[in-house]
Design an enzyme around this catalytic site. Structure first.
Site, short mmCIF file in Angstrom:
data_model
loop_
_atom_site.label_atom_id
_atom_site.label_comp_id
_atom_site.label_asym_id
_atom_site.label_seq_id
_atom_site.Cartn_x
_atom_site.Cartn_y
_atom_site.Cartn_z
N ASP A 187 -0.59 5.36 -11.83
CA ASP A 187 -1.59 5.15 -10.79
C ASP A 187 -1.65 6.27 -9.74
OD1 ASP A 187 -3.37 3.04 -10.57
OD2 ASP A 187 -2.46 2.47 -8.65
N ALA A 202 -0.64 9.40 -10.03
CA ALA A 202 -1.15 10.64 -10.64
C ALA A 202 -2.67 10.56 -10.73
CB ALA A 202 -0.54 10.83 -12.02
N ARG A 233 5.66 8.53 -20.80
CA ARG A 233 6.19 7.91 -22.01
C ARG A 233 5.13 7.66 -23.07
NH1 ARG A 233 9.51 3.36 -18.97
NH2 ARG A 233 7.46 3.31 -18.04
N HIS A 237 5.25 6.26 7.64
CA HIS A 237 4.02 6.85 8.18
C HIS A 237 3.96 6.75 9.71
CE1 HIS A 237 3.03 6.91 4.05
NE2 HIS A 237 2.38 5.77 3.95
N LEU A 268 -14.82 13.56 21.13
CA LEU A 268 -14.87 14.62 20.13
C LEU A 268 -14.78 13.96 18.75
CD1 LEU A 268 -14.71 17.51 19.02
CD2 LEU A 268 -12.29 17.53 19.55
C1 BG6 Z 1 0.73 3.99 1.21
C2 BG6 Z 1 1.09 2.54 1.17
O1 BG6 Z 1 1.86 4.76 1.51
O2 BG6 Z 1 -0.25 4.22 2.20
C3 BG6 Z 1 -0.13 1.68 0.95
O3 BG6 Z 1 2.06 2.31 0.16
C4 BG6 Z 1 -1.24 2.02 1.92
O4 BG6 Z 1 0.20 0.30 1.04
C5 BG6 Z 1 -1.47 3.52 1.98
O5 BG6 Z 1 -2.41 1.36 1.50
C6 BG6 Z 1 -2.41 3.88 3.10
O6 BG6 Z 1 -2.75 5.22 3.04
P1 BG6 Z 1 -4.09 5.74 3.71
O7 BG6 Z 1 -4.01 7.22 3.57
O8 BG6 Z 1 -5.21 5.12 2.97
O9 BG6 Z 1 -4.04 5.28 5.13
#
Ligand code: BG6
Length: 483
Positions: free
Chosen positions: A17, A19, A48, A249, A398
């Protein structure tokens, strides 16, 4: 001068997924913009499944939004021709020997001098197979000598589930590769407005005197999604929103908002400052945490009926240093909420000796919207246009969509893969950063697992539990009612 040899990008987990959604599209966009040259680069997919080169190319063509039945564009056809498939399991000596043979043949065909070629291994795989895959790469797929070539390994979160598992993984990889060879992706570090934080903070005189406890009352870093775990329930239920979003994040964003000015833009200087912020975070108090779970989450057959996994969390952090003592950093993330948005909201203190009663509009706020529709705006109190001397709250705005209409804002993965090729580790997570991040969260995660804290149910499509808004108000956030 040492000649640089050709570049091989090896995507392990090529039929998966990640990739499909991120790695191949990012490579295609880099190719389209000329950052990957046909006479230099070759892409290997490894997985695989038994596929032919053509099968993989067809799948990628589908991934890139073109039905296999329609003719790919000329540029897409040229990109697809660079891709070759090798099938093997993730712990098979034969598989990796074959992979090495194919890479070496390509290097010979490009007349790369031995030792000068560049090999980038992208592990689009679950972390459980990282150790075995890395062992195989180390044993069979490294450059033969060190004449200007390199081997780099890109890995994706989750890097462990807590301090111990993360440290175990780090030691296993650390025994095989040097820290300089390891690129731990946190894709939030590739987002345009996250990268802008450093410039914004340290290239603007305006912010220098304001960015501290004397002027800022509280800071929120918020992630919302308007969809649930959809198809990823099994993975998610094991990790939960804190490990999925906040520990990586949002904490990375917190570091960039809170850190001191680095000595220079050299990646190690920046990462040193991020680590210092993390080391200054004081232990999370359970009474400053609200957890939620959306109704219907457990309907997913891959989620256990008794699951206590949070799909929403608000956590208050305190940084104990000269700049930030007393300023709450409120990190909030949730799935199945009323909107999709990621933003940083910096709320300033009230004006002392206010003569306009401007307080009734709320406070000055500086908002950095990371997505969607990248923007920065500042909430200010101004005179309401007209004959009366009355005030309203308005915005200095902005919006990137309006201001930079022709600019191409790259996708996070595109930028991070390019950084990897260039050898720039600034936007990747260093081993010690990861360790301190887990030190911060592990006691809280343990308390949740021990049942000391339970999620409150909330309706999908709502703002999340009301308790989270109450916590925000308790630590000092004042809702603005601007217009
Ligand atoms: C991923 C999480 O790291 O970040 C996901 O595993 C989440 O659950 C995604 O949906 C969110 O990324 P973005 O860039 O869409 O905010």
């Amino acid at each position: 001068v040492q000649e640089v040899g050709c570049l091989s990008i090896i995507v392990l987990g090529a039929s998966g997924d990640l990739a499909k959604k991120k790695t191949f599209p990012a490579l295609f966009h880099l190719f389209k913009q000329g950052f990957l040259q046909e006479n230099d680069v070759h892409i290997f997919g490894y997985a695989r499944s038994k596929l032919s080169d053509e099968d993989l190319r067809e799948r990628i063509c589908g991934y890139l939004g073109q039905a296999a039945s329609t003719e790919p564009t000329e540029v897409l056809s040229r990109f697809l021709q660079l891709i070759q498939y090798v099938s093997g399991s993730y712990d098979s000596e034969g598989g990796f020997q074959l992979l090495n043979k194919q890479i070496s043949e390509h290097e010979i065909s490009k007349r790369s001098e031995p030792g000068t070629s560049r090999r980038l291994f992208y592990l689009a795989l679950p972390p459980s197979v990282y150790p075995s895959v890395c062992k195989m790469i180390r044993r069979y797929c490294m450059n033969q000598s060190d004449l200007g070539g390199w081997t780099r390994i890109v890995v994706e979160k989750p890097f462990g589930k807590d301090l111990k598992t993360a440290e175990d993984l780090s030691s296993q990889l650390g025994e095989l590769f040097d820290e300089k060879e390891l690129y731990r992706i946190d894709h939030y570090l590739g987002k345009e407005l996250v990268q802008n934080l450093l410039v914004l903070r340290f290239a603007n005189r305006l912010f220098l005197p304001l960015w501290n406890r004397d002027n800022i009352d509280n800071i929120q870093i918020v992630f919302r999604e308007d969809f649930g775990t959809e198809g990823r329930g099994g993975y998610f239920d094991e990790y939960g929103i804190i490990r999925d979003i906040i520990q990586n994040h949002l904490l990375q964003v917190l570091c960039l908002v809170a850190m001191e000015k680095p000595v220079s833009l050299y990646p190690e200087h920046i990462r040193d400052e991020k680590v210092k912020v993390l080391q200054s975070v004081i232990p999370i108090k359970l009474e400053e945490v609200v957890l939620g779970q959306y109704e219907g989450y457990k309907d997913d057959p891959t989620v256990s009926d008794s699951s206590n996994t949070p799909t929403f969390a608000t956590i208050v952090f305190h940084i104990y240093n000269e700049r930030w003592e007393g300023v709450p950093f409120i990190l909030k993330a949730g799935k199945a909420l009323n909107s999709r948005k990621a933003e940083i909201r910096i709320q300033f203190k009230d004006v002392p000796g206010d003569i306009f009663e401007s307080k009734r509009h709320g406070r000055n706020e500086f908002v950095i919207r990371l997505q969607p529709s990248e923007a920065m705006y500042m909430k200010l109190t101004v005179k309401k246009p007209g004959l009366e001397m009355s005030t309203i709250q308005s915005e200095l705005d902005l919006s990137y969509g309006l201001r930079y209409q022709d600019a191409n804002i790259p996708e996070a993965y595109e930028r991070l893969i390019l950084d990897t090729i260039r050898g720039d580790q600034q936007h990747f997570v260093r081993r010690d950063e990861l360790r301190v991040a887990w030190e911060i969260f592990t006691p809280l995660l343990n308390s949740i697992e021990e049942g000391k804290l339970r999620p409150v149910m909330y309706k999908p499509g709502s703002r999340g539990p009301a308790e989270a808004d109450e916590l925000l108000a308790k630590v000092g956030y004042v809702q603005t009612h601007g217009y």
